[in-house]
Design a protein around this motif. Structure first.
Motif, PDB file in Angstrom:
ATOM      1  N   VAL A 161    -104.581 -88.073  20.295  1.00 33.64           N
ATOM      2  CA  VAL A 161    -105.014 -88.387  21.650  1.00 33.64           C
ATOM      3  C   VAL A 161    -106.092 -87.388  22.061  1.00 33.64           C
ATOM      4  CG1 VAL A 161    -103.226 -86.947  22.717  1.00 33.64           C
ATOM      5  CG2 VAL A 161    -104.176 -88.878  23.995  1.00 33.64           C
ATOM      6  N   GLN A 162    -106.970 -87.802  22.935  1.00 31.90           N
ATOM      7  CA  GLN A 162    -107.995 -86.892  23.439  1.00 31.90           C
ATOM      8  C   GLN A 162    -107.413 -85.982  24.514  1.00 31.90           C
ATOM      9  OE1 GLN A 162    -111.295 -89.389  24.718  1.00 31.90           O
ATOM     10  NE2 GLN A 162    -112.345 -89.044  22.784  1.00 31.90           N
ATOM     11  N   VAL A 194     -98.158 -84.467  16.856  1.00 29.24           N
ATOM     12  CA  VAL A 194     -99.014 -84.705  18.017  1.00 29.24           C
ATOM     13  C   VAL A 194    -100.308 -83.932  17.797  1.00 29.24           C
ATOM     14  CG1 VAL A 194     -99.313 -84.298  20.489  1.00 29.24           C
ATOM     15  CG2 VAL A 194     -97.110 -85.109  19.612  1.00 29.24           C
ATOM     16  N   THR A 195    -101.418 -84.632  17.865  1.00 30.98           N
ATOM     17  CA  THR A 195    -102.720 -84.004  17.690  1.00 30.98           C
ATOM     18  C   THR A 195    -103.592 -84.331  18.893  1.00 30.98           C
ATOM     19  OG1 THR A 195    -102.565 -84.236  15.282  1.00 30.98           O
ATOM     20  CG2 THR A 195    -104.737 -83.773  16.207  1.00 30.98           C
ATOM     21  N   VAL A 196    -104.086 -83.278  19.547  1.00 26.12           N
ATOM     22  CA  VAL A 196    -104.919 -83.439  20.728  1.00 26.12           C
ATOM     23  C   VAL A 196    -106.323 -82.950  20.387  1.00 26.12           C
ATOM     24  CG1 VAL A 196    -105.196 -82.925  23.174  1.00 26.12           C
ATOM     25  CG2 VAL A 196    -102.898 -83.022  22.168  1.00 26.12           C
ATOM     26  N   SER A 197    -107.273 -83.834  20.481  1.00 30.62           N
ATOM     27  CA  SER A 197    -108.651 -83.481  20.159  1.00 30.62           C
ATOM     28  C   SER A 197    -109.402 -83.067  21.426  1.00 30.62           C
ATOM     29  CB  SER A 197    -109.365 -84.667  19.507  1.00 30.62           C
ATOM     30  OG  SER A 197    -109.432 -85.761  20.406  1.00 30.62           O
ATOM     31  N   SER A 198    -110.337 -82.163  21.242  1.00 22.67           N
ATOM     32  CA  SER A 198    -111.093 -81.656  22.408  1.00 22.67           C
ATOM     33  C   SER A 198    -112.323 -82.511  22.684  1.00 22.67           C
ATOM     34  CB  SER A 198    -111.508 -80.211  22.143  1.00 22.67           C
ATOM     35  OG  SER A 198    -112.267 -80.130  20.959  1.00 22.67           O
ATOM     36  N   PRO A 216    -105.679 -79.317  23.680  1.00 22.69           N
ATOM     37  CA  PRO A 216    -105.712 -79.082  22.221  1.00 22.69           C
ATOM     38  C   PRO A 216    -104.607 -78.128  21.752  1.00 22.69           C
ATOM     39  CG  PRO A 216    -107.926 -79.108  23.087  1.00 22.69           C
ATOM     40  CD  PRO A 216    -107.020 -79.177  24.277  1.00 22.69           C
ATOM     41  N   GLU A 217    -104.244 -77.172  22.595  1.00 21.80           N
ATOM     42  CA  GLU A 217    -103.200 -76.222  22.195  1.00 21.80           C
ATOM     43  C   GLU A 217    -101.810 -76.839  22.166  1.00 21.80           C
ATOM     44  OE1 GLU A 217    -105.526 -75.806  24.562  1.00 21.80           O
ATOM     45  OE2 GLU A 217    -104.715 -74.743  26.312  1.00 21.80           O
TER      46      GLU A 217
END
Length: 120
Positions: free
Chosen positions: A12-13, A116-120, A88-89
């Motif tokens: 997710v962004q 869970v991956t958060v993109s910047s 992102p963290e």
């Protein structure tokens, strides 16, 4: 044998939202509390949020307060983690944990984790 199965992770962004689910093989009402933890490489697994069996008490890590909400549906044997305004963290593997205290001894049961991956 207690089994916990997590789902709902993904990519997710930043600023987006996800809802994680943890389904237990038995009645979650029998557990003293349930929680979500997360782990990133090189770090210890950390508590994100906890909820008591009645759902009356919750506890959050300072880093997620105001953004994450833990809840439980005893009828569905499911615990949820709603994550808003993701950063992102927050990227990590998220694990569900159920704790049962029997005669003063604490037993913990873990799921397999969901990324869970958060993109910047």
């Amino acid at each position: 044998q207690v089994q916990l199965v997590e789902s709902g992770g993904g990519l997710v962004q930043a600023g987006g939202s996800l809802r994680l689910s943890c389904v237990a093989s038995g009645s979650i009402f029998s557990f003293n509390d349930m929680g979500w933890y997360r782990h990133t490489p090189g770090n210890q697994r950390e508590l994100v949020a906890q909820i008591t069996s009645s759902g009356g008490n919750t506890n959050y890590a300072d880093s997620v307060k105001g953004r994450f909400t833990i809840s439980r549906d005893n009828a569905k044997n499911t615990v949820y983690l709603r994550m808003n305004n993701l950063k992102p963290e927050d990227t990590a593997v998220y694990y569900c944990k159920a704790t049962k205290i029997i005669l003063g001894v604490s037993y913990g049961y873990w799921g397999q984790g969901t990324q869970v991956t958060v993109s910047s």
